[in-house]
Design an enzyme around this catalytic site. Structure first.
Site, PDB file in Angstrom:
ATOM      1  N   THR A   1     -59.646 -88.414 -36.883  1.00 38.42           N
ATOM      2  CA  THR A   1     -60.648 -87.708 -37.445  1.00 38.42           C
ATOM      3  C   THR A   1     -62.048 -88.285 -37.335  1.00 38.42           C
ATOM      4  OG1 THR A   1     -58.914 -87.226 -39.282  1.00 38.42           O
ATOM      5  CG2 THR A   1     -61.333 -86.905 -39.828  1.00 38.42           C
ATOM      6  N   SER A 321     -36.526 -97.800 -21.322  1.00 38.91           N
ATOM      7  CA  SER A 321     -37.011 -98.865 -21.206  1.00 38.91           C
ATOM      8  C   SER A 321     -36.498-100.110 -21.407  1.00 38.91           C
ATOM      9  CB  SER A 321     -38.647 -98.723 -21.354  1.00 38.91           C
ATOM     10  OG  SER A 321     -38.711 -98.919 -22.613  1.00 38.91           O
ATOM     11  N   LYS A 364     -47.520-101.351 -24.445  1.00 34.83           N
ATOM     12  CA  LYS A 364     -46.626-102.415 -24.469  1.00 34.83           C
ATOM     13  C   LYS A 364     -47.247-103.686 -24.262  1.00 34.83           C
ATOM     14  CE  LYS A 364     -42.659 -99.455 -23.305  1.00 34.83           C
ATOM     15  NZ  LYS A 364     -41.680 -99.094 -22.220  1.00 34.83           N
TER      16      LYS A 364
END
Length: 465
Positions: A1, A321, A364
């Site tokens: 926002t 993964s 990651k």
């Protein structure tokens, strides 16, 4: 926002927010027909009325949480016309029954995950991924925006409290573990409120908050480094995943137990894993079974039932993964050697042992950096994605690229097999014997004790350090 407000401010336009979380009625977008009692225009028309202009910045908040209402229509389908630049210049609200030109409106949609957004709707958007912040970026945001806002809410002057950058960094590392700064602002708010109470009760100002004194203000740290303890045993490997709030570190635990002669060896999976992750675990086990010689394993050791568990069972997990992580955990279990604590890995594995590319590399890697990992194993075809990782993070970590699992095994070596240093033989008198790589093999005969092969009587000997 806040990003939407900043964009509107930079463009010099009005800003309007439309909350779409939980909306399930098509009329919320297109409006109600005037034949119904209590009919009113849709949210878009009301947003334009609120802005007082035809070219505002409209934030479609939580667009991934729209739900289909069944008989009341599908709001995600109604948004197709709104977001399509070839159609939205003739958008027709059911209440107004006239064409409405939305081509000048700047639409910004927010979402935590894209998996729940229908493909046709996603095709009409330009996807911009907002990855997590580094510790330095969080410290800058806290110093410039979060801390002044909390001071103003608490009624404190800036000269009444002294919070250094080292203190903010200690809050980040000891009390939060997130991709954004929401929890950080919450902890800073707690800190400032306690300082306010201190000042209100006659405490001297300025109140200085030192990094080593945070426990007196915020309590004991909420985040501890559990990676060395979790990976100190064989059969556990550290993987990397992408969640709705950024990247995260997960552990893959494995164990094995013998089965009866009439029971076929198999695989048990727990941890609320999705279908894709279940297939990755099955592929990993089959790869290990078909490459025992290359991995230095005995085929007889694989004639057991294996159990693969990913902790935090209340959290659903899925994705393509975790292949090399599960494979490494199985190899660690079968060899009895633990994986290095500072190594994390991500990548899918094929039946031939090829390491396949994955997505979300930046998220990651940032998660691995937050968790204190120093080495990350990635598929080689994801090498160019490392350019998206901040330079400071890249300089503090080592990245290893792999084409096949043979590369992974060479990159992330397992610790040496643990064997006891001496055997304590209980006899008269007690005798310490050196131990070979085969273990503690002794037998006893009366008061004399001599090392020999094949001893199994645990009452006759023990293990010393």
């Amino acid at each position: 926002t806040s990003l939407g407000e900043s964009i509107a401010r930079a463009m010099g336009r009005r800003f309007v927010r439309i909350a779409l979380g939980g909306v399930r009625d098509e009329a919320e977008i297109r409006g109600h027909r005037r034949t119904y009692v209590g009919a009113q225009p849709g949210r878009l028309v009301r947003a334009l009325q609120e802005a007082g202009t035809m070219n505002p910045v409209v934030l479609l908040d939580e667009v991934d949480k729209l739900t289909s209402g069944g008989w009341s229509g599908d709001p995600t389908s109604a948004l197709l016309e709104v977001l399509d630049p070839a159609q939205n210049h003739t958008f027709r609200d059911h209440y107004l029954e006239v064409d409405l030109d939305l081509s000048e409106v700047v639409f910004i949609a927010t979402a935590n995950v894209v998996d729940t957004i229908p493909a046709p709707l996603l095709d009409r958007m330009d996807l911009v991924r907002l990855d997590g912040y580094t510790d330095d970026e969080k410290t800058f945001i806290a110093r410039r925006y979060l801390l002044p806002r909390q001071l103003e809410r608490a009624g404190l002057r800036p000269d009444e409290v002294d919070v250094t950058d080292d203190t903010i960094t200690a809050v980040i590392r000891g009390y939060t573990r997130e991709a954004g700064v929401r929890s950080l602002e919450r902890e800073l708010g707690r800190l400032v409120r306690k300082v306010t109470a201190e000042v209100a009760t006659g405490g001297t100002t300025p109140v200085t908050i030192a990094p080593d004194g945070l426990g007196d203000w915020l309590g004991r740290p909420k985040v501890v480094d559990e990676i060395p303890d979790r990976t100190d045993v064989a059969g556990v490997a550290t993987g990397l995943a992408v969640t709705g709030v950024g990247g995260d570190v997960l552990f893959v635990e494995t164990t094995a137990f013998p089965t009866g002669a009439d029971v076929e060896p198999g695989l048990t999976l727990t941890g609320q894993l999705g279908d894709v992750m279940k297939e990755s675990a099955q592929i990993a086990l089959n790869y290990v079974r078909s490459h025992t010689e290359e991995l230095g394993l005995e085929a007889e050791a694989l004639r057991r039932r294996f159990h693969v568990h990913v902790p935090a069972g209340a959290v659903p997990k899925d994705g393509p993964s975790a292949g090399i992580t599960i494979t490494t955990a199985l190899v660690s279990l079968l060899t009895g050697r633990s994986v290095a604590a500072g190594v994390g890995m991500t990548g899918e594995i094929s039946l031939q042992g090829q390491v396949l590319p994955i997505g979300g590399v930046k998220q990651k890697v940032l998660a691995a950096h937050r968790a204190g990992l120093t080495d990350v194993v990635l598929p080689r075809r994801n090498g160019p994605d490392l350019e998206d990782v901040p330079e400071r993070v890249r300089s503090e970590m080592t990245f290893h690229l792999a084409d096949s699992y043979a590369d992974v095994a060479a990159i992330a070596p397992l610790s040496p097999r643990r064997v006891p240093a001496t055997c304590l033989v209980r006899g008269s008198p007690a005798v310490l014997h050196p131990v070979s790589d085969t273990g503690c093999n002794v037998t006893t005969s009366g008061s004399n004790s001599t090392p020999t092969a094949g001893a199994t009587n645990e009452a006759d000997f023990g293990f010393g350090d």
